[in-house]
Design a protein around this motif. Structure first.
Motif, mmCIF file in Angstrom:
data_model
loop_
_atom_site.group_PDB
_atom_site.id
_atom_site.type_symbol
_atom_site.label_atom_id
_atom_site.label_comp_id
_atom_site.label_asym_id
_atom_site.label_seq_id
_atom_site.Cartn_x
_atom_site.Cartn_y
_atom_site.Cartn_z
ATOM 1 N N MET A 103 32.276 23.664 43.955
ATOM 2 C CA MET A 103 33.285 24.066 42.965
ATOM 3 C C MET A 103 34.679 24.029 43.604
ATOM 4 S SD MET A 103 33.479 27.590 40.764
ATOM 5 C CE MET A 103 31.742 27.594 40.388
ATOM 6 N N GLU A 104 35.624 23.477 42.857
ATOM 7 C CA GLU A 104 36.976 23.335 43.406
ATOM 8 C C GLU A 104 37.627 24.703 43.570
ATOM 9 O OE1 GLU A 104 41.070 21.143 42.223
ATOM 10 O OE2 GLU A 104 39.239 20.152 41.538
ATOM 11 N N GLN A 105 38.386 24.867 44.665
ATOM 12 C CA GLN A 105 39.063 26.137 44.907
ATOM 13 C C GLN A 105 40.510 25.907 45.351
ATOM 14 O OE1 GLN A 105 37.412 27.470 49.056
ATOM 15 N NE2 GLN A 105 35.672 27.008 47.764
ATOM 16 N N LYS A 106 41.384 26.783 44.878
ATOM 17 C CA LYS A 106 42.811 26.635 45.164
ATOM 18 C C LYS A 106 43.324 27.914 45.816
ATOM 19 C CE LYS A 106 46.549 26.626 42.220
ATOM 20 N NZ LYS A 106 46.883 26.605 40.812
ATOM 21 N N LEU A 107 43.961 27.779 46.986
ATOM 22 C CA LEU A 107 44.491 28.954 47.691
ATOM 23 C C LEU A 107 45.615 29.585 46.873
ATOM 24 C CD1 LEU A 107 44.524 30.647 50.379
ATOM 25 C CD2 LEU A 107 46.280 29.078 51.187
ATOM 26 N N VAL A 108 45.463 30.869 46.560
ATOM 27 C CA VAL A 108 46.499 31.553 45.781
ATOM 28 C C VAL A 108 47.188 32.673 46.568
ATOM 29 C CG1 VAL A 108 45.623 31.022 43.480
ATOM 30 C CG2 VAL A 108 44.738 33.021 44.659
ATOM 31 N N TYR A 109 46.529 33.143 47.641
ATOM 32 C CA TYR A 109 47.120 34.249 48.390
ATOM 33 C C TYR A 109 46.565 34.290 49.809
ATOM 34 C CZ TYR A 109 48.213 39.096 49.709
ATOM 35 O OH TYR A 109 48.657 40.220 50.368
ATOM 36 N N THR A 110 47.450 34.461 50.773
ATOM 37 C CA THR A 110 47.027 34.618 52.164
ATOM 38 C C THR A 110 47.257 36.073 52.564
ATOM 39 O OG1 THR A 110 47.686 32.341 52.630
ATOM 40 C CG2 THR A 110 47.381 33.775 54.519
ATOM 41 N N GLY A 111 46.161 36.795 52.789
ATOM 42 C CA GLY A 111 46.257 38.216 53.133
ATOM 43 C C GLY A 111 46.087 38.457 54.620
ATOM 44 N N LYS A 112 46.187 39.734 55.009
ATOM 45 C CA LYS A 112 46.068 40.095 56.425
ATOM 46 C C LYS A 112 44.653 39.854 56.943
ATOM 47 C CE LYS A 112 48.443 43.969 55.483
ATOM 48 N NZ LYS A 112 49.338 45.101 55.458
ATOM 49 N N THR A 113 43.673 40.216 56.132
ATOM 50 C CA THR A 113 42.278 40.104 56.596
ATOM 51 C C THR A 113 41.430 39.183 55.729
ATOM 52 O OG1 THR A 113 41.691 42.088 55.344
ATOM 53 C CG2 THR A 113 42.316 42.404 57.648
ATOM 54 N N LYS A 114 42.018 38.689 54.603
ATOM 55 C CA LYS A 114 41.292 37.792 53.705
ATOM 56 C C LYS A 114 42.244 36.815 53.034
ATOM 57 C CE LYS A 114 39.574 41.212 51.246
ATOM 58 N NZ LYS A 114 39.915 42.329 52.126
ATOM 59 N N ASN A 115 41.738 35.611 52.719
ATOM 60 C CA ASN A 115 42.476 34.674 51.878
ATOM 61 C C ASN A 115 41.810 34.642 50.510
ATOM 62 O OD1 ASN A 115 44.228 34.060 53.938
ATOM 63 N ND2 ASN A 115 43.199 32.174 54.529
ATOM 64 N N VAL A 116 42.610 34.408 49.464
ATOM 65 C CA VAL A 116 42.086 34.417 48.095
ATOM 66 C C VAL A 116 42.263 33.037 47.466
ATOM 67 C CG1 VAL A 116 42.225 35.541 45.833
ATOM 68 C CG2 VAL A 116 42.755 36.855 47.902
ATOM 69 N N TYR A 117 41.172 32.532 46.883
ATOM 70 C CA TYR A 117 41.190 31.223 46.225
ATOM 71 C C TYR A 117 40.807 31.381 44.758
ATOM 72 C CZ TYR A 117 40.975 29.455 51.031
ATOM 73 O OH TYR A 117 41.230 29.193 52.353
ATOM 74 N N ALA A 118 41.437 30.588 43.897
ATOM 75 C CA ALA A 118 41.070 30.564 42.478
ATOM 76 C C ALA A 118 39.960 29.541 42.278
ATOM 77 C CB ALA A 118 42.283 30.191 41.632
ATOM 78 N N LEU A 119 38.938 29.906 41.504
ATOM 79 C CA LEU A 119 37.823 29.008 41.223
ATOM 80 C C LEU A 119 37.932 28.437 39.810
ATOM 81 C CD1 LEU A 119 34.886 31.152 42.702
ATOM 82 C CD2 LEU A 119 35.987 29.171 43.771
ATOM 83 N N GLU A 120 37.263 27.304 39.580
ATOM 84 C CA GLU A 120 37.304 26.642 38.267
ATOM 85 C C GLU A 120 36.736 27.513 37.146
ATOM 86 O OE1 GLU A 120 35.038 23.220 39.391
ATOM 87 O OE2 GLU A 120 36.771 21.890 39.337
ATOM 88 N N ASN A 121 35.773 28.392 37.493
ATOM 89 C CA ASN A 121 35.126 29.205 36.446
ATOM 90 C C ASN A 121 35.938 30.440 36.040
ATOM 91 O OD1 ASN A 121 34.797 30.912 38.621
ATOM 92 N ND2 ASN A 121 32.560 30.935 38.587
ATOM 93 N N GLY A 122 37.149 30.576 36.613
ATOM 94 C CA GLY A 122 37.997 31.718 36.257
ATOM 95 C C GLY A 122 37.869 32.887 37.216
ATOM 96 N N ASN A 123 36.863 32.849 38.072
ATOM 97 C CA ASN A 123 36.702 33.898 39.087
ATOM 98 C C ASN A 123 37.519 33.557 40.329
ATOM 99 O OD1 ASN A 123 34.967 35.263 37.409
ATOM 100 N ND2 ASN A 123 33.101 34.575 38.416
#
Length: 228
Positions: free
Chosen positions: A1-21
């Motif tokens: 599933m395609e993922q797009k980096l939306v936020y770089t945090g101190k201890t985690k990075n956050v990616y947006a997924l195609e399914n909305g999660n």
């Protein structure tokens, strides 16, 4: 599933997924100062190999128990191989809020109120909230303050407080089974499109203070003891 980096945090990075999660990628970076781990610090102070893995492992363990108890969380699934966790979308309160539940008087609680209470004294699952603001040292905020500032409703506050006490009891119970004592723990909450509150972020050893025989246990040792 395609993922797009939306936020770089101190201890985690956050990616947006195609399914909305969203997908949380756990890192080996820890908050601390001068190479010493400290869950209360606001900046990354060191990197400990494998910490991302154990943080995810503990988060999965607790999220599954909490979901089973009928308490709403953002947890969907996890992949230990990639150190990732799929979560439901959630909006944070204000610009970010931390909720602390204290079973014993330690840390910043003693710094503030030490003239009224002894260190290590029992507290009745005391809940307090702070704004996530590194520059201002994460200031405390009251229920009335949160309502006046439009950060949350009185109902949301009461629900978060109730959820926090229940979740803390679950974590404390699991620690007790292993001969450990939970002193305090830090949570984050968000809400969905309908305004329903849910537990978000992670439940890892770095977000709690745990003691054994009166001695503080550092997070990596805690993770090892927990899964031993």
């Amino acid at each position: 599933m395609e993922q797009k980096l939306v936020y770089t945090g101190k201890t985690k990075n956050v990616y947006a997924l195609e399914n909305g999660n969203y997908l949380l990628k756990f890192k080996d970076d820890c908050t601390g100062k001068d190479g010493v781990f400290d869950p209360g610090e606001n900046s990354v102070g060191l990197t400990i190999e494998g910490v991302g893995d154990v943080n995810l492992r503990m988060s999965i363990y607790f999220f599954e128990i909490i979901n089973a108890a009928g308490i709403r969380t953002h947890f969907v699934s996890a992949d230990l191989k990639d150190t990732t966790m799929e979560v439901l979308p959630a909006k944070v309160f204000g610009k970010g809020l931390e909720v602390v539940c204290r079973n014993k008087a330690v840390g910043s609680f003693i710094k503030r109120y030490g003239e009224y209470i002894e260190e290590g004294a029992d507290l009745p699952s005391y809940v307090e909230m702070t704004f996530k603001n590194d520059a201002k040292g994460d200031p405390l905020v009251t229920k009335d303050g949160l309502i006046v500032l439009g950060v949350m409703t009185a109902e949301q506050y009461d629900e978060i407080k109730e959820m926090t006490k229940k979740i803390t009891a679950i974590v404390a119970d699991e620690m007790e089974k292993r001969g450990l004592v939970l002193y305090d723990i830090k949570f984050e909450y968000g809400y969905d499109a309908e305004g329903k509150v849910m537990l978000i972020d992670e439940i890892a050893s770095g977000n709690m203070r745990v003691y054994k025989n009166g001695e503080y246990i550092d997070p990596m040792t805690l993770s090892e003891l927990f899964f031993a």
